[in-house]
Write a protein that holds these residues in place. Structure first.
Motif, PDB file in Angstrom:
ATOM      1  N   LEU A   1       0.825  -1.205   0.000  1.00 17.31           N
ATOM      2  CA  LEU A   1       0.000   0.000   0.000  1.00 17.31           C
ATOM      3  C   LEU A   1       0.856   1.250   0.000  1.00 17.31           C
ATOM      4  O   LEU A   1       1.842   1.335   0.738  1.00 17.31           O
ATOM      5  N   TYR A   2       0.472   2.227  -0.806  1.00 19.77           N
ATOM      6  CA  TYR A   2       1.071   3.559  -0.784  1.00 19.77           C
ATOM      7  C   TYR A   2      -0.028   4.574  -0.492  1.00 19.77           C
ATOM      8  O   TYR A   2      -1.118   4.499  -1.058  1.00 19.77           O
ATOM      9  N   LEU A   3       0.281   5.538   0.361  1.00 18.77           N
ATOM     10  CA  LEU A   3      -0.668   6.563   0.787  1.00 18.77           C
ATOM     11  C   LEU A   3      -0.395   7.854   0.027  1.00 18.77           C
ATOM     12  O   LEU A   3       0.711   8.395   0.093  1.00 18.77           O
ATOM     13  N   VAL A   4      -1.401   8.368  -0.687  1.00 23.94           N
ATOM     14  CA  VAL A   4      -1.277   9.601  -1.465  1.00 23.94           C
ATOM     15  C   VAL A   4      -1.840  10.781  -0.686  1.00 23.94           C
ATOM     16  O   VAL A   4      -1.226  11.846  -0.635  1.00 23.94           O
ATOM     17  N   GLN A   5      -3.004  10.604  -0.090  1.00 23.41           N
ATOM     18  CA  GLN A   5      -3.643  11.653   0.704  1.00 23.41           C
ATOM     19  C   GLN A   5      -4.329  11.015   1.894  1.00 23.41           C
ATOM     20  O   GLN A   5      -4.799   9.878   1.816  1.00 23.41           O
ATOM     21  N   GLY A   6      -4.398  11.765   2.993  1.00 23.40           N
ATOM     22  CA  GLY A   6      -5.121  11.303   4.164  1.00 23.40           C
ATOM     23  C   GLY A   6      -4.219  10.720   5.230  1.00 23.40           C
ATOM     24  O   GLY A   6      -3.002  10.937   5.233  1.00 23.40           O
ATOM     25  N   GLU A   7      -4.830   9.952   6.126  1.00 23.87           N
ATOM     26  CA  GLU A   7      -4.130   9.381   7.271  1.00 23.87           C
ATOM     27  C   GLU A   7      -4.615   7.969   7.525  1.00 23.87           C
ATOM     28  O   GLU A   7      -5.809   7.684   7.429  1.00 23.87           O
ATOM     29  N   VAL A   8      -3.667   7.084   7.848  1.00 26.40           N
ATOM     30  CA  VAL A   8      -3.996   5.699   8.190  1.00 26.40           C
ATOM     31  C   VAL A   8      -3.420   5.364   9.560  1.00 26.40           C
ATOM     32  O   VAL A   8      -2.417   5.935   9.989  1.00 26.40           O
ATOM     33  N   ALA A   9      -4.068   4.408  10.232  1.00 30.64           N
ATOM     34  CA  ALA A   9      -3.556   3.841  11.482  1.00 30.64           C
ATOM     35  C   ALA A   9      -2.986   2.474  11.157  1.00 30.64           C
ATOM     36  O   ALA A   9      -3.619   1.669  10.470  1.00 30.64           O
TER      37      ALA A   9
ATOM     38  N   THR B   1      -6.660   8.675  -0.154  1.00 29.57           N
ATOM     39  CA  THR B   1      -6.364   8.293  -1.527  1.00 29.57           C
ATOM     40  C   THR B   1      -5.115   7.427  -1.451  1.00 29.57           C
ATOM     41  O   THR B   1      -4.121   7.809  -0.813  1.00 29.57           O
ATOM     42  N   CYS B   2      -5.167   6.257  -2.075  1.00 33.59           N
ATOM     43  CA  CYS B   2      -4.058   5.302  -1.978  1.00 33.59           C
ATOM     44  C   CYS B   2      -3.977   4.482  -3.259  1.00 33.59           C
ATOM     45  O   CYS B   2      -4.874   4.525  -4.092  1.00 33.59           O
ATOM     46  N   PHE B   3      -2.869   3.742  -3.377  1.00 39.21           N
ATOM     47  CA  PHE B   3      -2.733   2.786  -4.476  1.00 39.21           C
ATOM     48  C   PHE B   3      -1.875   1.632  -4.001  1.00 39.21           C
ATOM     49  O   PHE B   3      -1.199   1.718  -2.985  1.00 39.21           O
ATOM     50  N   TRP B   4      -1.922   0.538  -4.752  1.00 33.85           N
ATOM     51  CA  TRP B   4      -1.173  -0.669  -4.412  1.00 33.85           C
ATOM     52  C   TRP B   4      -0.218  -1.016  -5.546  1.00 33.85           C
ATOM     53  O   TRP B   4      -0.520  -0.805  -6.711  1.00 33.85           O
ATOM     54  N   VAL B   5       0.924  -1.586  -5.141  1.00 34.43           N
ATOM     55  CA  VAL B   5       1.912  -2.093  -6.094  1.00 34.43           C
ATOM     56  C   VAL B   5       2.252  -3.509  -5.649  1.00 34.43           C
ATOM     57  O   VAL B   5       2.395  -3.768  -4.444  1.00 34.43           O
ATOM     58  N   LEU B   6       2.398  -4.416  -6.596  1.00 27.14           N
ATOM     59  CA  LEU B   6       2.773  -5.787  -6.243  1.00 27.14           C
ATOM     60  C   LEU B   6       4.092  -5.794  -5.477  1.00 27.14           C
ATOM     61  O   LEU B   6       5.056  -5.140  -5.872  1.00 27.14           O
ATOM     62  N   GLY B   7       4.129  -6.530  -4.390  1.00 24.67           N
ATOM     63  CA  GLY B   7       5.303  -6.605  -3.542  1.00 24.67           C
ATOM     64  C   GLY B   7       6.544  -7.066  -4.284  1.00 24.67           C
ATOM     65  O   GLY B   7       7.650  -6.604  -4.004  1.00 24.67           O
TER      66      GLY B   7
END
Length: 120
Positions: free
Chosen positions: A56-64, A103-109
């Protein structure tokens, strides 16, 4: 998870580690494969112990980010920590929840592992 489909450009992707190491051709391929999404606060993005092969990559916002032992920390998109993949080891060692709209996106590990192997 449901969300709104968005796009992300080459220059934005280059701000994330280790994606800055991609060649122009690799970046073009990656841009065509990733699907950034907007999700609501309270959405679980990664489940502890899951074997989803994406990071997971975070573009905008906040995650716990919460570990199995209960320790947790938050990641905000404008922090340096947000430029790294969040929970890319398998099985995932954290539960990741959206604290705010994200806002987020995923990349294969394996893509990340390959980049790190070539540029370490």
């Amino acid at each position: 998870m449901t969300g709104t489909e968005l796009t992300i450009d080459h220059s934005s992707l280059r701000s994330f580690h280790p994606l800055e190491y991609l060649t122009e051709d690799e970046m073009t391929m990656l841009v065509s494969e990733i699907k950034p999404q907007q999700v609501s606060a309270g959405t679980e993005l990664i489940a502890l112990g899951s074997t989803d092969p994406r990071a997971l990559y975070l573009v905008q916002g906040e995650v716990a980010v919460r570990a199995a032992d209960g320790r947790s920390y938050n990641v905000v998109a404008d922090q340096a920590k947000a430029k790294q993949p969040i929970s890319h080891l398998l099985p995932h060692r954290y539960t990741v929840m959206a604290v705010s709209p994200v806002t987020c996106f995923w990349v294969l590990g394996r893509v990340i592992d390959n980049l790190l192997g070539h540029h370490s």
